[in-house]
Design an enzyme around this catalytic site. Structure first.
Site, PDB file in Angstrom:
ATOM      1  N   ASP A  30      -5.390   2.351  -3.386  1.00 51.24           N
ATOM      2  CA  ASP A  30      -4.150   3.086  -3.139  1.00 51.24           C
ATOM      3  C   ASP A  30      -4.012   4.250  -4.110  1.00 51.24           C
ATOM      4  O   ASP A  30      -3.566   5.345  -3.733  1.00 51.24           O
ATOM      5  CB  ASP A  30      -2.955   2.147  -3.280  1.00 51.24           C
ATOM      6  CG  ASP A  30      -3.021   0.973  -2.316  1.00 51.24           C
ATOM      7  OD1 ASP A  30      -3.510   1.165  -1.187  1.00 51.24           O
ATOM      8  OD2 ASP A  30      -2.591  -0.131  -2.695  1.00 51.24           O
ATOM      9  N   LYS A  85       0.805  -1.218   0.000  1.00 47.85           N
ATOM     10  CA  LYS A  85       0.000   0.000   0.000  1.00 47.85           C
ATOM     11  C   LYS A  85       0.841   1.272   0.000  1.00 47.85           C
ATOM     12  O   LYS A  85       0.521   2.248  -0.682  1.00 47.85           O
ATOM     13  CB  LYS A  85      -0.958  -0.016   1.192  1.00 47.85           C
ATOM     14  CG  LYS A  85      -2.087  -1.021   1.029  1.00 47.85           C
ATOM     15  CD  LYS A  85      -3.104  -0.911   2.145  1.00 47.85           C
ATOM     16  CE  LYS A  85      -4.286  -1.817   1.844  1.00 47.85           C
ATOM     17  NZ  LYS A  85      -4.988  -1.443   0.600  1.00 47.85           N
ATOM     18  N   GLY A  86       1.925   1.274   0.762  1.00 46.33           N
ATOM     19  CA  GLY A  86       2.765   2.466   0.788  1.00 46.33           C
ATOM     20  C   GLY A  86       3.455   2.707  -0.539  1.00 46.33           C
ATOM     21  O   GLY A  86       3.414   3.811  -1.103  1.00 46.33           O
TER      22      GLY A  86
END
Length: 299
Positions: free
Chosen positions: A250, A42-43
């Site tokens: 995301d 996700k980051g």
């Protein structure tokens, strides 16, 4: 003057993706397609999505000293993300095992690996990155205490955006910093601590009562709801033929965070983010599917 429009503090995973005719039930084995390996997490997804849109972006994350870690670093750099904050070593790179059915829906199991070793000490060591960033975005594929440290070290005037995925109960100090808190229905239920009653507007009010400055509730095919203490607004979904929904949330979060930091009104930012998320689902994979600003404008 900020050096970065967006600093993403979060996970970086290798996505191991298999297409299936249907997802298996308990105790069942099904055959799938050839294995595909994509950069994800996700980051890392948010950082690539923002950079591809033109945002000056940095990533604070941890990967392993292995082939998957190198794949992730290469993907970030190719998108134009500043990787000075990406730490290497301490554990193998995180891995997400993903099955995708013909409708584009997916199921995901994550092995955190190095993501679980991104510590509060790492956040403190990255203080210069925090001070150089207009907006900081986080998720929950890294330790909660690390997210808490991000909140505690936010400089005055820096906006904090949180997508609490995978969801869990959050400390009051984290909720109070969120502007916005971005959730889907399932995440909202976990944050509130029970079943949601009434309309999405009611859900937003229940979430706002917990302390965030603003809330965005994503509603799938029904679009999204943007709310703060002054009221709420619905944002329509963009109709496309979905191929793979991996990473769409995301892409939405990254676009929303960037546009809010650039001064857009919440409903305007969410409408743009909806177009970005829609463009992302029209191609397979996560980071490789994220659109440029030109592609979003053409949608």
């Amino acid at each position: 003057m900020y050096d970065y429009d967006l600093l993403v503090v979060g996970s970086a995973n290798a996505d191991l993706v298999i297409g299936v005719e249907r997802r298996p039930g308990a105790g069942e084995t099904v055959l799938g397609s050839d294995l595909a390996v994509h950069p994800g997490g996700k980051g890392a997804n948010q950082a690539v999505a923002a950079a591809r849109l033109g945002a000056r972006t940095a990533l604070l994350a941890r990967v392993g000293d292995d082939g998957h870690g190198r794949l992730l670093l290469d993907s970030q750099r190719a998108a134009g993300v500043d990787t000075a904050g990406v730490l290497v070593g301490g554990a193998p790179t995180g891995v997400a095992l993903i099955t995708v059915d013909p409708s584009g829906d997916n199921s995901i199991v994550v092995s955190p690996g190095a993501n679980g070793r991104l510590t509060p000490e790492d956040v403190r060591a990255a203080d210069a990155l925090l001070r150089a960033s207009r907006v900081v975005s986080a998720q929950l594929e890294i330790p909660l205490e690390t997210v808490v440290e991000v909140v505690r070290r936010l400089p005055d005037g820096t906006r904090f955006v949180l997508n609490p995925s995978p969801p869990r109960e959050l400390p009051a100090e984290v909720l109070a910093a969120c502007d916005p808190l971005i959730v889907n229905e399932h995440e909202a239920q976990v944050i509130v601590g029970g079943e949601l009653a009434g309309s999405p507007e009611d859900w937003a009010r229940a979430l706002l009562a917990l302390g965030p400055r603003s809330v965005v509730v994503t509603l799938g095919a029904e679009g999204a709801l943007v709310a703060d203490t002054e009221g709420s607004a619905r944002v329509a979904a963009v109709k496309v033929d979905a191929v793979d929904t991996t990473g769409a949330g995301d892409a939405f979060t990254a676009a929303l965070a960037w546009k809010l930091g650039a001064g857009a009104e919440p409903a305007e930012a969410a409408a743009y983010a909806a177009r970005v998320g829609a463009a992302a689902v029209t191609r397979a994979g996560a980071q490789v599917s994220f659109p440029t600003a030109e592609e979003v404008a053409a949608l």
